[in-house]
Design a protein around this motif. Structure first.
Motif, PDB file in Angstrom:
ATOM      1  N   TRP A   1      91.361  -3.407  40.445  1.00 37.11           N
ATOM      2  CA  TRP A   1      92.622  -2.661  40.546  1.00 37.11           C
ATOM      3  C   TRP A   1      93.458  -3.160  41.711  1.00 37.11           C
ATOM      4  CZ3 TRP A   1      91.345   3.259  39.917  1.00 37.11           C
ATOM      5  CH2 TRP A   1      91.181   3.548  38.553  1.00 37.11           C
TER       6      TRP A   1
ATOM      7  N   VAL B   1      98.237   0.656  43.459  1.00 38.16           N
ATOM      8  CA  VAL B   1      97.066   1.266  42.835  1.00 38.16           C
ATOM      9  C   VAL B   1      97.090   2.780  42.987  1.00 38.16           C
ATOM     10  CG1 VAL B   1      95.454   1.127  44.789  1.00 38.16           C
ATOM     11  CG2 VAL B   1      94.594   0.986  42.458  1.00 38.16           C
TER      12      VAL B   1
ATOM     13  N   GLU C   1      94.525   3.727  33.156  1.00 41.97           N
ATOM     14  CA  GLU C   1      95.169   2.454  33.491  1.00 41.97           C
ATOM     15  C   GLU C   1      96.092   1.998  32.363  1.00 41.97           C
ATOM     16  OE1 GLU C   1      93.971  -2.078  34.944  1.00 41.97           O
ATOM     17  OE2 GLU C   1      92.380  -0.655  34.420  1.00 41.97           O
TER      18      GLU C   1
ATOM     19  N   THR D   1      95.647  -7.948  32.391  1.00 44.39           N
ATOM     20  CA  THR D   1      94.344  -7.687  33.026  1.00 44.39           C
ATOM     21  C   THR D   1      93.327  -8.809  32.849  1.00 44.39           C
ATOM     22  OG1 THR D   1      93.338  -6.618  31.099  1.00 44.39           O
ATOM     23  CG2 THR D   1      94.632  -5.202  32.617  1.00 44.39           C
TER      24      THR D   1
END
Length: 171
Positions: free
Chosen positions: A92, A100, A127, A148
């Motif tokens: 993260w 974050v 997320e 990601t």
């Protein structure tokens, strides 16, 4: 081995037209400043160079009210929510930096962080929702490969679950 050099060509026959040749992502800020300076000169605008030292979103480490460095933020996340684990906290912080805390909001003040559904690879609906709401992610491919890189570790069933979840958000 590829050069980071670039060339800026200004055509002033008519409205100024600036062509940029070359460059790399690592020179983007410098190139942008040079491009604006060249256009500014042609248009008679004042030249302001302010991006060179400006932090990118999420990169405000060491600034007032922000953690000193990424490790301090990772430690803070793991201390507040041990359940997320150090690997997820590290991922993260690597992906979102000081943003974050927005990913974890509005539960930042609560003892337990509700991550929602778990898709695999440490990707949760919390997320995913943040990526959809704040980063305009629209597809599983976008989330898994561009934002990601979790497509490298998730299996087909996990990816399909994410697809279904996103489809539900679109309807």
């Amino acid at each position: 081995a590829v050069t980071r050099d670039y060339v800026l060509e200004l055509d002033e026959n008519g409205p100024p037209l600036l062509s940029v040749f070359g460059g790399k992502i690592t020179t983007a800020r410098h190139l942008a400043e040079e491009a604006m300076a060249k256009l500014g000169e042609a248009a008679g605008w004042p030249i302001v160079r302010k991006t060179r030292d400006a932090a990118l979103p999420g990169g405000e480490f060491g600034r007032p009210g922000q953690p000193a460095d990424p490790d301090a933020l990772i430690d803070d996340l793991v201390e507040r929510w041990p359940r997320i684990g150090r690997d997820r906290a590290r991922r993260w912080v690597s992906a979102y930096g000081t943003l974050v805390n927005e990913v974890t909001a509005p539960q930042a003040a609560q003892e337990e962080l509700d991550l929602g559904l778990e898709f695999g690879g440490g990707l949760s609906s919390r997320e995913v929702d943040w990526l959809v709401d704040r980063e305009w992610a629209r597809t599983a491919e976008d989330i898994l490969w561009r934002r990601t890189k979790l497509g490298l570790v998730m299996d087909d069933a996990e990816k399909a679950a994410l697809e279904r979840y996103l489809e539900g958000k679109r309807t």
